[in-house]
Write an enzyme that holds these catalytic residues in place. Structure first.
Site, mmCIF file in Angstrom:
data_model
loop_
_atom_site.group_PDB
_atom_site.id
_atom_site.type_symbol
_atom_site.label_atom_id
_atom_site.label_comp_id
_atom_site.label_asym_id
_atom_site.label_seq_id
_atom_site.Cartn_x
_atom_site.Cartn_y
_atom_site.Cartn_z
ATOM 1 N N LYS A 1 10.988 -6.664 -9.582
ATOM 2 C CA LYS A 1 11.966 -5.801 -9.847
ATOM 3 C C LYS A 1 13.150 -6.302 -8.780
ATOM 4 O O LYS A 1 14.307 -6.449 -9.470
ATOM 5 C CB LYS A 1 11.818 -4.338 -9.869
ATOM 6 C CG LYS A 1 10.619 -3.912 -10.595
ATOM 7 C CD LYS A 1 10.389 -2.349 -10.596
ATOM 8 C CE LYS A 1 9.852 -2.092 -9.008
ATOM 9 N NZ LYS A 1 8.557 -2.720 -8.694
ATOM 10 N N ARG B 1 10.221 6.747 -10.863
ATOM 11 C CA ARG B 1 8.790 6.513 -10.558
ATOM 12 C C ARG B 1 8.091 7.801 -10.863
ATOM 13 O O ARG B 1 6.617 7.699 -10.726
ATOM 14 C CB ARG B 1 8.522 6.146 -9.083
ATOM 15 C CG ARG B 1 9.065 4.892 -8.832
ATOM 16 C CD ARG B 1 8.772 4.391 -7.456
ATOM 17 N NE ARG B 1 9.633 3.375 -6.914
ATOM 18 C CZ ARG B 1 8.969 2.598 -6.176
ATOM 19 N NH1 ARG B 1 7.666 2.360 -6.045
ATOM 20 N NH2 ARG B 1 9.972 1.666 -5.792
ATOM 21 N N ARG C 1 4.756 -12.499 0.200
ATOM 22 C CA ARG C 1 6.136 -12.167 0.243
ATOM 23 C C ARG C 1 6.507 -11.983 1.634
ATOM 24 O O ARG C 1 5.963 -11.298 2.667
ATOM 25 C CB ARG C 1 6.356 -10.986 -0.194
ATOM 26 C CG ARG C 1 7.767 -10.450 -0.266
ATOM 27 C CD ARG C 1 8.085 -9.306 -1.241
ATOM 28 N NE ARG C 1 7.235 -7.970 -1.042
ATOM 29 C CZ ARG C 1 7.258 -7.132 -1.858
ATOM 30 N NH1 ARG C 1 8.180 -7.102 -3.060
ATOM 31 N NH2 ARG C 1 6.664 -6.155 -1.933
ATOM 32 N N ARG D 1 7.233 -7.034 5.182
ATOM 33 C CA ARG D 1 7.161 -5.334 5.061
ATOM 34 C C ARG D 1 5.614 -4.772 5.167
ATOM 35 O O ARG D 1 4.749 -5.246 4.873
ATOM 36 C CB ARG D 1 7.141 -5.132 3.607
ATOM 37 C CG ARG D 1 8.920 -5.062 3.196
ATOM 38 C CD ARG D 1 9.402 -4.966 1.746
ATOM 39 N NE ARG D 1 8.738 -3.957 1.125
ATOM 40 C CZ ARG D 1 8.840 -3.646 -0.154
ATOM 41 N NH1 ARG D 1 9.634 -4.297 -0.908
ATOM 42 N NH2 ARG D 1 8.149 -2.792 -0.859
ATOM 43 N N ARG E 1 -0.190 1.750 -3.166
ATOM 44 C CA ARG E 1 0.772 1.486 -4.064
ATOM 45 C C ARG E 1 0.477 1.591 -5.579
ATOM 46 O O ARG E 1 0.966 1.890 -6.568
ATOM 47 C CB ARG E 1 1.859 0.370 -3.430
ATOM 48 C CG ARG E 1 2.534 1.177 -2.241
ATOM 49 C CD ARG E 1 3.186 -0.403 -1.704
ATOM 50 N NE ARG E 1 4.066 -1.021 -2.385
ATOM 51 C CZ ARG E 1 4.464 -2.218 -2.054
ATOM 52 N NH1 ARG E 1 3.817 -3.025 -1.206
ATOM 53 N NH2 ARG E 1 5.356 -2.899 -2.501
#
Ligand code: AP5
Length: 221
Positions: free
Chosen positions: A13, A88, A127, A160, A171
Site C-alpha cells: 500500500k 481497518r 524492508r 520499523r 499484525r
C-alpha cells in the site's frame, strides 16, 4: 476521487500510494505515517499510539477517526485523497462514511491488494524505511542516507519496530480478525471493491490498480 488502499501489512500500500496519488492528482493520507511522525516528535498522539503500534495492534478507532476527520476537512484534501492504512475496522468504515457524508463527498472505490502470507513475510523481513519520509526502500542498508531523488530530507534507513517477526505475526492476525470483515461491509453497502493482484513488478501493480478504477495508465501519465 477518494480511494481506499486496503490489504495485509506489507501488501504494498505504501509503495503504491505515491504512484497512484501522482497519477490521480490527489494527496495521500497514510495513518501509519501520521502516527509514526507523531511518535518521532513525541506528541500526545504519538505517545498514546506507541504501545499499540510496537506490538502490532490497531490504534483505537476514535484516535484514527480524529486524524481522518481533521485531514479530510482541510483544504489540502478538498480535491480528493488516496487513503493508505485506513480503513481497518468496521467502525472506521462507518466513521469514514459519516465524515465524507458531512463533507458532501463519497468513497469512489476500495482497492484491495491481494497477496499471500509467505510473500508478506519475505517482503517485510527485507524492508527498510527512511526515518523522515518513511518511504520503503528495497535493498538498502541500515543507517544509509535516504535515497529519495531530489534535495536530501536528512533521513536515514531504519527497520520499523513493528517489522520484528512477533509483531508481524500479530499484525497478520489482527488483519484477519478485524480488518478483513471490512471488505464484506463495503460490498454490503454497495461500494465498489476491486481486488488487485499485488504480486509482480511495482509498475505492473500500479497499472492494474489504475485500470481497476477505469484509468488507463497512458491517460494517467
Ligand atoms: P501502517 O504503516 O499502515 O502499516 P501496515 O498496514 O501494516 O502496512 P505496511 O506499511 O507494513 O505495508 P504496506 O502495505 O504499506 O507495504 P509497503 O509498500 O511498505 O500501520 C502501522 C501501524 O500503525 C499499524 O500496525 C497500527 O498499529 C497503526 N495504524 C495505522 N493505521 C491504522 C488504522 N487505520 N487503525 C488502527 N491502527 C492503525 O511494502 C512492503 C515491502 O514490500 C517494502 O519493502 C516494499 O519495498 C516491498 N514491495 C512493495 N511492493 C512490491 C512489489 N510489487 N514487489 C516486491 N516488493 C514490493
Amino acid at each position: 476521487m477518494v480511494i481506499v488502499l486496503f490489504g495485509k501489512p506489507g501488501a504494498g500500500k505504501g509503495t503504491q500510494a505515491p504512484r497512484l496519488a501522482e497519477a490521480l492528482g490527489v494527496p495521500i493520507l497514510a495513518t501509519g505515517d501520521v502516527l509514526r511522525a507523531a511518535l518521532r516528535e513525541g506528541t500526545r498522539l504519538g505517545l498514546a499510539a506507541k504501545s499499540y503500534m510496537d506490538r502490532g495492534d490497531l490504534v483505537p478507532d476514535d484516535v484514527i477517526l480524529g486524524i481522518v476527520k481533521e485531514a479530510l476537512a482541510s483544504d489540502r484534501f478538498k480535491g480528493g485523497a488516496v487513503l493508505d492504512g485506513v480503513v481497518r475496522t468496521v467502525p472506521q468504515a462507518e466513521g469514514l462514511e459519516r465524515v465524507l457524508g458531512e463533507l458532501g463527498r463519497s468513497l469512489t472505490a476500495v482497492l484491495a491488494f491481494d497477496i499471500d502470507d509467505d510473500e508478506i513475510v519475505q517482503r517485510i523481513s527485507g524492508r527498510l524505511v527512511c526515518d523522515v519520509c518513511q518511504t520503503p526502500v528495497p535493498g538498502g542498508e541500515v543507517g544509509a542516507p535516504c535515497p529519495k531523488p531530489g534535495p536530501t530530507d536528512g533521513g536515514h534507513l531504519v527497520r520499523r519496530k513493528d517489522d520484528e517477526p512477533e509483531a508481524v505475526r500479530t499484525r497478520l492476525d489482527v488483519y484477519r480478525a478485524q480488518t478483513l470483515p471490512v471488505l464484506d461491509w463495503y460490498r454490503e453497502h454497495g461500494t465498489t471493491v476491486r481486488t488487485i493482484d499485488a504480486v509482480g513488478a511495482v509498475e505492473e501493480v500500479t497499472d492494474r490498480a489504475l485500470s481497476a478504477i477505469g484509468i488507463t495508465p497512458e491517460r494517467a501519465a
